[in-house]
Design an enzyme around this catalytic site. Structure first.
Site, PDB file in Angstrom:
ATOM      1  N   SER A   1       0.822  -1.210   0.000  1.00  0.00           N
ATOM      2  CA  SER A   1       0.000   0.000   0.000  1.00  0.00           C
ATOM      3  C   SER A   1       0.857   1.262   0.000  1.00  0.00           C
ATOM      4  CB  SER A   1      -0.923   0.003   1.222  1.00  0.00           C
ATOM      5  OG  SER A   1      -1.651  -1.198   1.263  1.00  0.00           O
TER       6      SER A   1
HETATM    7  N1  SAM Z   1      -0.633  -4.433   3.908  1.00  0.00           N
HETATM    8  C1  SAM Z   1       0.045  -5.071   2.821  1.00  0.00           C
HETATM    9  C2  SAM Z   1       1.459  -4.600   2.702  1.00  0.00           C
HETATM   10  O1  SAM Z   1       1.903  -3.776   3.522  1.00  0.00           O
HETATM   11  O2  SAM Z   1       2.160  -5.075   1.789  1.00  0.00           O
HETATM   12  C3  SAM Z   1      -0.663  -4.870   1.532  1.00  0.00           C
HETATM   13  C4  SAM Z   1      -1.846  -5.722   1.419  1.00  0.00           C
HETATM   14  S1  SAM Z   1      -2.500  -5.833  -0.219  1.00  0.00           S
HETATM   15  C5  SAM Z   1      -3.098  -4.234  -0.540  1.00  0.00           C
HETATM   16  C6  SAM Z   1      -3.944  -6.814   0.174  1.00  0.00           C
HETATM   17  C7  SAM Z   1      -3.642  -8.250   0.454  1.00  0.00           C
HETATM   18  O3  SAM Z   1      -4.837  -8.895   0.907  1.00  0.00           O
HETATM   19  C8  SAM Z   1      -3.171  -9.045  -0.761  1.00  0.00           C
HETATM   20  O4  SAM Z   1      -1.928  -9.621  -0.511  1.00  0.00           O
HETATM   21  C9  SAM Z   1      -4.271 -10.096  -0.953  1.00  0.00           C
HETATM   22  O5  SAM Z   1      -3.786 -11.322  -1.454  1.00  0.00           O
HETATM   23  C10 SAM Z   1      -4.808 -10.229   0.451  1.00  0.00           C
HETATM   24  N2  SAM Z   1      -6.166 -10.776   0.568  1.00  0.00           N
HETATM   25  C11 SAM Z   1      -7.259 -10.547  -0.203  1.00  0.00           C
HETATM   26  N3  SAM Z   1      -8.328 -11.224   0.276  1.00  0.00           N
HETATM   27  C12 SAM Z   1      -7.891 -11.892   1.391  1.00  0.00           C
HETATM   28  C13 SAM Z   1      -8.526 -12.750   2.332  1.00  0.00           C
HETATM   29  N4  SAM Z   1      -9.821 -13.067   2.264  1.00  0.00           N
HETATM   30  N5  SAM Z   1      -7.784 -13.244   3.354  1.00  0.00           N
HETATM   31  C14 SAM Z   1      -6.458 -12.941   3.459  1.00  0.00           C
HETATM   32  N6  SAM Z   1      -5.802 -12.143   2.587  1.00  0.00           N
HETATM   33  C15 SAM Z   1      -6.517 -11.612   1.572  1.00  0.00           C
END
Ligand code: SAM
Length: 188
Positions: free
Chosen positions: A33
C-alpha cells in the site's frame, strides 16, 4: 514508520521507488500500500502496547511490521501462500518475534486468537465484515476499506459500551478482499 524500511518489502526492480508515496506491485496481482494510507490506517487503529492485532491481508508484510512495532502480538492472514512465505522469511530476518502468519482467507474471521483488540483489513470489502466485527473485543477498533471493487471508503468501527460506532475516513483504492462475505476471485 521511520523504524520500518519500506525498501526491504518491495521487489528489487522497484527499489528506486521504495520511498515514493505510491502503491507498488509485489506480484500475484497484489500491491504494497501507499505509505500515506498505511499511516492513516495505523493512526486510526490506535494499537496499544498490550494489544493483540489481527491483520487480514499480509501482502509484503510491511504493514505487519509497523503493527508489530506498536502492539504485543500481530496475527496476519494472507490467501497467497507465496506472499505469506516471503513475508515470514523477511519478518524473521528483521527480528520480529511477536508476529504469527497464517495462509488462508481471513474475510470470515480467524478464530485462533479471537477476540482481537484491533483488526485491520488491508483489502477492499463490499460490506462491513460482520464476522470480523463479531471477533472484535470490547473497546476494540476495526479499520476496513468498504465499497466497490474499484474504490472504497476507509471505515473505522469502534465497539464501545453503547454499541458500535462507525466513521468514514475518506476515499481509498485497494485490491479486493476475496472470500466468504466478500468478492469472488474472478479477475484476481
Ligand atoms: N498491507 C500489505 C502490505 O503492507 O504489503 C498490503 C496488502 S494488499 C493491498 C492486500 C492483500 O490482501 C493481498 O496480498 C491479498 O492477497 C490479500 N487478501 C485478499 N483477500 C484476502 C482474504 N480473504 N484473506 C487474506 N488475505 C486476503
Amino acid at each position: 514508520m521511520r523504524r520500518v524500511d519500506r525498501a526491504r518489502f518491495v521487489p528489487p526492480e522497484s527499489h528506486d521507488q521504495a520511498y515514493d508515496n505510491i502503491p507498488l506491485s509485489i506480484g500475484y496481482g497484489q500491491t504494497i500500500s501507499q505509505p500515506l494510507v498505511v499511516g492513516l490506517m495505523t493512526q486510526a487503529l490506535q494499537a496499544q502496547p498490550s494489544d493483540r492485532v489481527l491483520e487480514v491481508g499480509t501482502g509484503s508484510g510491511y504493514h505487519t511490521a509497523i503493527l508489530a512495532e506498536l502492539a504485543a502480538e500481530v496475527i496476519s492472514i494472507e490467501r497467497h501462500a507465496r506472499l505469506s512465505e516471503r513475508a515470514r522469511l523477511l519478518l524473521e530476518d528483521l527480528g520480529y518475534r511477536n508476529v504469527r502468519l497464517f495462509v488462508g482467507s481471513g474475510s470470515g474471521g480467524w478464530p485462533v486468537a479471537a477476540p482481537y483488540d484491533r483488526i485491520l483489513v488491508t483489502a477492499g470489502s463490499p460490506r462491513i465484515p460482520v464476522r470480523l466485527l463479531a471477533s472484535l473485543a470490547k473497546n476494540g477498533r476495526l479499520v476496513v476499506p468498504v465499497g466497490t471493487r474499484q474504490e472504497q471508503q476507509l471505515v473505522l468501527l469502534e465497539k464501545g459500551p453503547h454499541g458500535v460506532s462507525e466513521r468514514s475516513l475518506g476515499p481509498v483504492r485497494f485490491v479486493p478482499l476475496i472470500g466468504e462475505g466478500a468478492w469472488n476471485d474472478q479477475g484476481d
